[in-house]
Design a protein around this motif. Structure first.
Motif, mmCIF file in Angstrom:
data_model
loop_
_atom_site.group_PDB
_atom_site.id
_atom_site.type_symbol
_atom_site.label_atom_id
_atom_site.label_comp_id
_atom_site.label_asym_id
_atom_site.label_seq_id
_atom_site.Cartn_x
_atom_site.Cartn_y
_atom_site.Cartn_z
ATOM 1 N N PHE C 107 0.839 -1.207 0.000
ATOM 2 C CA PHE C 107 0.000 0.000 0.000
ATOM 3 C C PHE C 107 0.872 1.254 0.000
ATOM 4 C CE2 PHE C 107 -3.897 -2.345 1.354
ATOM 5 C CZ PHE C 107 -4.806 -1.709 0.532
ATOM 6 N N GLN C 108 1.850 1.266 0.890
ATOM 7 C CA GLN C 108 2.672 2.465 1.009
ATOM 8 C C GLN C 108 3.521 2.704 -0.239
ATOM 9 O OE1 GLN C 108 4.560 3.044 5.014
ATOM 10 N NE2 GLN C 108 3.321 1.268 5.540
ATOM 11 N N ALA C 109 4.127 1.640 -0.747
ATOM 12 C CA ALA C 109 4.973 1.790 -1.933
ATOM 13 C C ALA C 109 4.152 2.243 -3.136
ATOM 14 C CB ALA C 109 5.694 0.480 -2.232
ATOM 15 N N CYS C 110 2.952 1.700 -3.284
ATOM 16 C CA CYS C 110 2.105 2.056 -4.427
ATOM 17 C C CYS C 110 1.713 3.536 -4.359
ATOM 18 C CB CYS C 110 0.863 1.160 -4.457
ATOM 19 S SG CYS C 110 -0.166 1.380 -5.924
ATOM 20 N N GLU C 111 1.337 3.991 -3.182
ATOM 21 C CA GLU C 111 0.942 5.392 -3.054
ATOM 22 C C GLU C 111 2.147 6.322 -3.248
ATOM 23 O OE1 GLU C 111 -1.383 6.223 0.433
ATOM 24 O OE2 GLU C 111 -2.151 8.096 -0.443
ATOM 25 N N PHE C 112 3.286 5.903 -2.749
ATOM 26 C CA PHE C 112 4.536 6.667 -2.920
ATOM 27 C C PHE C 112 4.859 6.840 -4.407
ATOM 28 C CE2 PHE C 112 9.190 6.281 -3.534
ATOM 29 C CZ PHE C 112 9.651 7.367 -2.805
ATOM 30 N N ILE C 113 4.764 5.758 -5.146
ATOM 31 C CA ILE C 113 5.064 5.818 -6.585
ATOM 32 C C ILE C 113 4.051 6.710 -7.305
ATOM 33 C CG2 ILE C 113 5.213 4.459 -8.721
ATOM 34 C CD1 ILE C 113 6.212 2.097 -6.907
ATOM 35 N N MET C 114 2.777 6.596 -6.928
ATOM 36 C CA MET C 114 1.760 7.448 -7.547
ATOM 37 C C MET C 114 1.996 8.927 -7.240
ATOM 38 S SD MET C 114 -0.279 6.358 -9.675
ATOM 39 C CE MET C 114 -1.123 7.950 -9.713
ATOM 40 N N ASP C 115 2.368 9.231 -6.014
ATOM 41 C CA ASP C 115 2.634 10.626 -5.655
ATOM 42 C C ASP C 115 3.753 11.182 -6.519
ATOM 43 O OD1 ASP C 115 0.672 10.708 -3.782
ATOM 44 O OD2 ASP C 115 1.973 10.529 -2.042
ATOM 45 N N TYR C 116 4.759 10.348 -6.762
ATOM 46 C CA TYR C 116 5.838 10.786 -7.636
ATOM 47 C C TYR C 116 5.323 11.017 -9.055
ATOM 48 C CZ TYR C 116 9.792 10.840 -10.677
ATOM 49 O OH TYR C 116 10.670 11.213 -11.651
ATOM 50 N N LEU C 117 4.583 10.027 -9.563
ATOM 51 C CA LEU C 117 4.069 10.132 -10.932
ATOM 52 C C LEU C 117 3.273 11.420 -11.130
ATOM 53 C CD1 LEU C 117 2.800 6.594 -11.978
ATOM 54 C CD2 LEU C 117 4.405 8.055 -13.193
ATOM 55 N N LYS C 118 2.487 11.754 -10.109
ATOM 56 C CA LYS C 118 1.611 12.921 -10.208
ATOM 57 C C LYS C 118 2.390 14.230 -10.179
ATOM 58 C CE LYS C 118 -2.858 11.758 -10.235
ATOM 59 N NZ LYS C 118 -3.867 12.359 -11.113
ATOM 60 N N THR C 119 3.472 14.270 -9.433
ATOM 61 C CA THR C 119 4.127 15.555 -9.201
ATOM 62 C C THR C 119 5.476 15.707 -9.899
ATOM 63 O OG1 THR C 119 5.159 14.702 -7.186
ATOM 64 C CG2 THR C 119 3.041 15.822 -6.934
ATOM 65 N N GLN C 120 6.081 14.597 -10.359
ATOM 66 C CA GLN C 120 7.434 14.685 -10.890
ATOM 67 C C GLN C 120 7.616 14.098 -12.287
ATOM 68 O OE1 GLN C 120 9.692 16.339 -9.046
ATOM 69 N NE2 GLN C 120 8.280 16.584 -7.342
ATOM 70 N N ALA C 121 6.889 13.046 -12.606
ATOM 71 C CA ALA C 121 7.135 12.388 -13.898
ATOM 72 C C ALA C 121 6.655 13.274 -15.042
ATOM 73 C CB ALA C 121 6.449 11.028 -13.938
ATOM 74 N N PRO C 122 7.460 13.411 -16.106
ATOM 75 C CA PRO C 122 7.160 14.372 -17.180
ATOM 76 C C PRO C 122 6.064 13.923 -18.144
ATOM 77 C CG PRO C 122 9.246 13.251 -17.614
ATOM 78 C CD PRO C 122 8.777 12.775 -16.268
ATOM 79 N N PHE C 123 4.827 14.063 -17.656
ATOM 80 C CA PHE C 123 3.632 13.834 -18.475
ATOM 81 C C PHE C 123 2.793 15.104 -18.409
ATOM 82 C CE2 PHE C 123 4.575 9.495 -16.990
ATOM 83 C CZ PHE C 123 4.477 8.768 -18.161
ATOM 84 N N TRP C 124 2.097 15.394 -19.503
ATOM 85 C CA TRP C 124 1.197 16.548 -19.527
ATOM 86 C C TRP C 124 -0.097 16.186 -20.220
ATOM 87 C CZ3 TRP C 124 6.303 16.491 -20.931
ATOM 88 C CH2 TRP C 124 7.184 17.117 -20.030
ATOM 89 N N LYS C 125 -1.212 16.603 -19.594
ATOM 90 C CA LYS C 125 -2.538 16.302 -20.129
ATOM 91 C C LYS C 125 -3.144 17.525 -20.792
ATOM 92 C CE LYS C 125 -3.826 13.028 -16.508
ATOM 93 N NZ LYS C 125 -4.246 13.022 -15.105
ATOM 94 N N LYS C 126 -3.758 17.310 -21.948
ATOM 95 C CA LYS C 126 -4.507 18.373 -22.624
ATOM 96 C C LYS C 126 -5.931 17.866 -22.817
ATOM 97 C CE LYS C 126 -3.965 21.603 -26.444
ATOM 98 N NZ LYS C 126 -3.210 21.878 -27.687
ATOM 99 N N GLU C 127 -6.892 18.682 -22.375
ATOM 100 C CA GLU C 127 -8.285 18.261 -22.414
ATOM 101 C C GLU C 127 -9.050 18.978 -23.517
ATOM 102 O OE1 GLU C 127 -9.099 17.652 -17.621
ATOM 103 O OE2 GLU C 127 -9.536 19.568 -18.581
ATOM 104 N N GLN C 128 -9.999 18.269 -24.111
ATOM 105 C CA GLN C 128 -10.969 18.892 -25.008
ATOM 106 C C GLN C 128 -12.226 19.196 -24.209
ATOM 107 O OE1 GLN C 128 -10.612 19.828 -28.102
ATOM 108 N NE2 GLN C 128 -8.645 18.819 -28.592
ATOM 109 N N THR C 129 -12.612 20.491 -24.181
ATOM 110 C CA THR C 129 -13.828 20.895 -23.464
ATOM 111 C C THR C 129 -14.715 21.673 -24.427
ATOM 112 O OG1 THR C 129 -13.111 23.081 -22.722
ATOM 113 C CG2 THR C 129 -12.342 21.185 -21.427
ATOM 114 N N PRO C 130 -15.954 21.950 -24.026
ATOM 115 C CA PRO C 130 -16.872 22.692 -24.932
ATOM 116 C C PRO C 130 -16.302 24.043 -25.360
ATOM 117 C CG PRO C 130 -18.099 21.708 -23.132
ATOM 118 C CD PRO C 130 -16.641 21.489 -22.814
#
Lengths: 85, 162, 162, 85
Positions: C107-130
């Motif tokens: 549990f702890q390792a999974c959440e730790f990795i996700m926290d990193y992914l969310k704040t550090q890993a170089p991904f960017w989302k672009k959304e289509q909205t109305p």
């Protein structure tokens, strides 16, 4: 007071009883009293219900403490600490 | 929505999680826990395992704890599947899956539900080892069970009409 | 074992988790996180999303954080799959799965990795909205980015031979 | 000193540049210096690299601070705060 008692897992195997209907005297009013009453049967019962044996008890399918008052007609269950998950 | 299933059959993780994802477009996070039969436990090789439970109390008690999780964290749905009967090493034993908008809530609720399942839900494991069958010992740390049997009578809230 | 995949294709949770379970008989717990495209974000309906990343840095940085998780907790394997390209609401975006003997570590390792992914890993989302396409804003709380640009030069450990 | 610079996401779109090779003077020695150098191009560059704009920088694919010294031949990357996961 009439009670239904279920036994599970190691306890069920040790006692060789899955379920029974019992009639206890009014002096048997708490879970602790019932445990002592069962222990007084002697033999394997004395062994399994000895105070140092870790057992859980449920009344009406909810875990209860030793000092909980018995309710006439209730379903009791004795079982070892759980090991699911 | 709360779904609690106690069953002998295996479950398909993809299908179960897909159903949770598709039920609500606001779901951004799905945290799931899968418990697995290990081939070694407390130093002994395990060749098979059987799981017993307390029908009725199991479903009711798990539902109650999931309701507590829902009251405590902002989660949407929770799914609990616990297998009973005969299992083999590497088999799936249990699934707890929780959905939420953001990940923190789902992580906490999922672990909370698992902690309950491990310590309170009425399941018992029996293992087959080279030296015979044995009931798995609960990981109890200094349980004061014995002393709890020596107190005075207190009126309980539950009645047989519950 | 650490597996990190960045891919446009969807993934099958059952198959991925089964592989983790079957790779090691000592696995007792599998904690997994699935991130999902929500149909509403920051008050706007989202009809589609595209994900961009920094090839090379992504895989390397995720591997590094998983190694940190492995050094910190008693876990066995970790699998990270992050999708890029075009996605639709309810689609799976990311999977982080961690195996361990007992649940707390996973549990702890999974959440730790996700926290990193969310704040550090170089991904960017672009959304289509109305009202058109928009880059998703990071959930940054009072980032002191501006002040960081005004300090003195310090020798960096990394070289181009790293 | 020669450097390769990559731009990602909103920044790539705003600058209309994905990647470039640049030659900077010796006086441009830190990440902060490089940022100022890019900002001095004016127009959209001045806007995007203004001190108040939140940007992350990687050198050799590792996130670095403003005070990190530039290494000749390195791959730099500028990008907005990340939004994956």
């Amino acid at each position: 007071m009439e009670l239904k008692i279920l036994y599970f897992a190691r306890l069920r195997e040790a006692l060789a009883v899955r379920e029974e209907q019992v009639e206890v005297a009014a002096s048997v009013s708490t879970i602790a009293d019932l445990r002592a009453w069962l222990s007084a049967r002697g033999g394997v019962w004395a062994h399994e219900f000895a105070p140092e044996r870790q057992l859980r008890v449920a009344m009406q399918q909810q875990v209860v403490d030793a000092d909980t008052c018995l309710v006439a007609g209730a379903e009791l269950a004795f079982f070892p600490p759980v090991t699911g998950g | 929505m709360i779904v609690v299933k106690v069953q002998t059959d295996d479950f398909d993780l993809s299908a179960e999680i897909a159903q949770l994802r598709h039920s609500n477009g606001a779901v951004g996070a799905v945290v799931s826990f899968v418990g697995v039969v290990r081939d070694l436990n407390d130093g002994a090789a395990v060749s098979a395992m059987s799981l017993e439970h307390y029908p009725g109390m199991t479903e009711q008690s798990i539902t109650t704890i999931v309701e507590q999780a829902q009251a405590r964290w902002s989660i949407f749905d929770a799914l609990v599947i616990h297998r009973v009967g005969d299992l083999l090493p590497l088999d799936q034993i249990v699934l707890v899956a929780v959905t939420s908008a953001h990940r923190g809530e789902a992580f906490q609720a999922c672990e909370f539900i698992m902690d309950y399942l491990k310590t309170q839900a009425p399941f018992w494991k029996k293992e087959q080892t080279p030296t015979g069958a044995r009931w798995v010992d609960a990981r109890v740390t200094d349980d004061s069970a014995a002393s709890r049997w020596t107190q005075a009578c207190v009126e309980n809230n539950s009645t047989i009409d519950d």
